[in-house]
Write a protein that holds these residues in place. Structure first.
Motif, PDB file in Angstrom:
ATOM      1  N   CYS A  48       0.796  -1.227   0.000  1.00  9.53           N
ATOM      2  CA  CYS A  48       0.000   0.000   0.000  1.00  9.53           C
ATOM      3  C   CYS A  48       0.830   1.280   0.000  1.00  9.53           C
ATOM      4  CB  CYS A  48      -0.968   0.005   1.186  1.00  9.53           C
ATOM      5  SG  CYS A  48      -0.147   0.131   2.783  1.00  9.53           S
ATOM      6  N   GLY A  49       2.133   1.191   0.219  1.00  6.35           N
ATOM      7  CA  GLY A  49       2.980   2.374   0.140  1.00  6.35           C
ATOM      8  C   GLY A  49       3.045   3.205   1.406  1.00  6.35           C
ATOM      9  N   VAL A  50       2.374   2.791   2.472  1.00 11.08           N
ATOM     10  CA  VAL A  50       2.429   3.532   3.744  1.00 11.08           C
ATOM     11  C   VAL A  50       3.833   3.418   4.326  1.00 11.08           C
ATOM     12  CG1 VAL A  50       1.663   3.386   6.163  1.00 11.08           C
ATOM     13  CG2 VAL A  50      -0.014   3.386   4.313  1.00 11.08           C
ATOM     14  N   ASN A  51       4.368   4.555   4.807  1.00  7.16           N
ATOM     15  CA  ASN A  51       5.695   4.541   5.427  1.00  7.16           C
ATOM     16  C   ASN A  51       5.602   4.004   6.848  1.00  7.16           C
ATOM     17  OD1 ASN A  51       7.575   5.620   3.450  1.00  7.16           O
ATOM     18  ND2 ASN A  51       6.304   7.451   3.557  1.00  7.16           N
ATOM     19  N   VAL A  52       6.471   3.048   7.182  1.00  3.41           N
ATOM     20  CA  VAL A  52       6.475   2.386   8.485  1.00  3.41           C
ATOM     21  C   VAL A  52       7.892   2.438   9.044  1.00  3.41           C
ATOM     22  CG1 VAL A  52       5.874   0.241   9.694  1.00  3.41           C
ATOM     23  CG2 VAL A  52       4.740   0.798   7.544  1.00  3.41           C
ATOM     24  N   PRO A  53       8.064   2.731  10.355  1.00  5.31           N
ATOM     25  CA  PRO A  53       9.396   2.681  10.965  1.00  5.31           C
ATOM     26  C   PRO A  53       9.980   1.278  10.828  1.00  5.31           C
ATOM     27  CG  PRO A  53       7.806   3.688  12.467  1.00  5.31           C
ATOM     28  CD  PRO A  53       7.024   3.139  11.311  1.00  5.31           C
ATOM     29  N   ALA A  54      11.288   1.191  10.654  1.00  9.16           N
ATOM     30  CA  ALA A  54      11.947  -0.105  10.414  1.00  9.16           C
ATOM     31  C   ALA A  54      11.626  -1.117  11.503  1.00  9.16           C
ATOM     32  CB  ALA A  54      13.455   0.103  10.305  1.00  9.16           C
ATOM     33  N   SER A  55      11.521  -0.667  12.763  1.00 13.78           N
ATOM     34  CA  SER A  55      11.275  -1.595  13.871  1.00 13.78           C
ATOM     35  C   SER A  55       9.859  -2.172  13.849  1.00 13.78           C
ATOM     36  CB  SER A  55      11.516  -0.893  15.208  1.00 13.78           C
ATOM     37  OG  SER A  55      10.616   0.186  15.360  1.00 13.78           O
ATOM     38  N   ARG A  56       8.923  -1.537  13.111  1.00 16.55           N
ATOM     39  CA  ARG A  56       7.531  -2.013  13.081  1.00 16.55           C
ATOM     40  C   ARG A  56       7.173  -2.653  11.745  1.00 16.55           C
ATOM     41  NH1 ARG A  56       3.603   2.285  15.750  1.00 16.55           N
ATOM     42  NH2 ARG A  56       2.363   0.429  15.961  1.00 16.55           N
ATOM     43  N   CYS A  57       8.158  -2.801  10.847  1.00 17.26           N
ATOM     44  CA  CYS A  57       7.901  -3.416   9.549  1.00 17.26           C
ATOM     45  C   CYS A  57       7.701  -4.916   9.709  1.00 17.26           C
ATOM     46  CB  CYS A  57       9.106  -3.214   8.616  1.00 17.26           C
ATOM     47  SG  CYS A  57       9.129  -1.593   7.845  1.00 17.26           S
ATOM     48  N   VAL A  58       6.911  -5.489   8.809  1.00 13.40           N
ATOM     49  CA  VAL A  58       6.788  -6.941   8.692  1.00 13.40           C
ATOM     50  C   VAL A  58       7.513  -7.301   7.402  1.00 13.40           C
ATOM     51  CG1 VAL A  58       5.181  -8.875   8.463  1.00 13.40           C
ATOM     52  CG2 VAL A  58       4.562  -6.896   9.873  1.00 13.40           C
ATOM     53  N   TRP A  59       8.474  -8.231   7.503  1.00 11.85           N
ATOM     54  CA  TRP A  59       9.296  -8.569   6.335  1.00 11.85           C
ATOM     55  C   TRP A  59       8.876  -9.918   5.788  1.00 11.85           C
ATOM     56  CZ3 TRP A  59      12.623  -4.732   4.883  1.00 11.85           C
ATOM     57  CH2 TRP A  59      12.905  -3.745   5.840  1.00 11.85           C
ATOM     58  N   ASP A  60       8.861 -10.045   4.457  1.00 12.48           N
ATOM     59  CA  ASP A  60       8.541 -11.345   3.866  1.00 12.48           C
ATOM     60  C   ASP A  60       9.846 -12.091   3.552  1.00 12.48           C
ATOM     61  OD1 ASP A  60       9.561 -10.176   1.587  1.00 12.48           O
ATOM     62  OD2 ASP A  60       7.745 -10.431   0.365  1.00 12.48           O
ATOM     63  N   ALA A  61       9.730 -13.258   2.906  1.00 13.51           N
ATOM     64  CA  ALA A  61      10.898 -14.106   2.634  1.00 13.51           C
ATOM     65  C   ALA A  61      11.913 -13.404   1.729  1.00 13.51           C
ATOM     66  CB  ALA A  61      10.446 -15.421   2.004  1.00 13.51           C
ATOM     67  N   GLN A  62      11.430 -12.508   0.841  1.00 11.35           N
ATOM     68  CA  GLN A  62      12.338 -11.767  -0.053  1.00 11.35           C
ATOM     69  C   GLN A  62      12.853 -10.481   0.592  1.00 11.35           C
ATOM     70  OE1 GLN A  62       9.168 -12.906  -1.672  1.00 11.35           O
ATOM     71  NE2 GLN A  62      10.370 -14.768  -2.002  1.00 11.35           N
ATOM     72  N   GLN A  63      12.651 -10.305   1.908  1.00 14.38           N
ATOM     73  CA  GLN A  63      13.082  -9.122   2.662  1.00 14.38           C
ATOM     74  C   GLN A  63      12.431  -7.839   2.140  1.00 14.38           C
ATOM     75  OE1 GLN A  63      15.079  -9.089   5.590  1.00 14.38           O
ATOM     76  NE2 GLN A  63      14.439 -11.217   5.381  1.00 14.38           N
TER      77      GLN A  63
END
Ligand SMILES: [Zn+2]
Length: 75
Positions: A48-63
């Protein structure tokens, strides 16, 4: 003469009260400034393009970063 003395005492008391109040305000503001966390990098959600702080991101298998688990699942 008695009232003049009383008047001076009241003025001094008011000045001391005002001085104490202003010094308390300064001491209350300082911990707030120190309590601010250090800036951290932001990542745009891949879905969706929403900016999220790195500590609150959810990462998938492709990072790739996502804003939430729901968007990470949807890809
Ligand atoms: Zn998203």
């Amino acid at each position: 003469m008695k009232y003049l003395l009383l008047f001076i005492v009241v003025i001094v008391a008011l000045m001391l009260h005002k001085k104490n109040r202003s010094s308390q305000q300064v001491s209350q503001e300082r911990p707030k400034a120190q309590g601010l966390s250090a800036p951290e990098p932001m990542h745009a959600c891949t879905r969706c393009g929403v900016n999220v702080p790195a500590s609150r991101c959810v990462w998938d298998a492709q990072q790739r970063p996502y804003c939430c688990a729901e968007h990470a699942r949807q890809g």
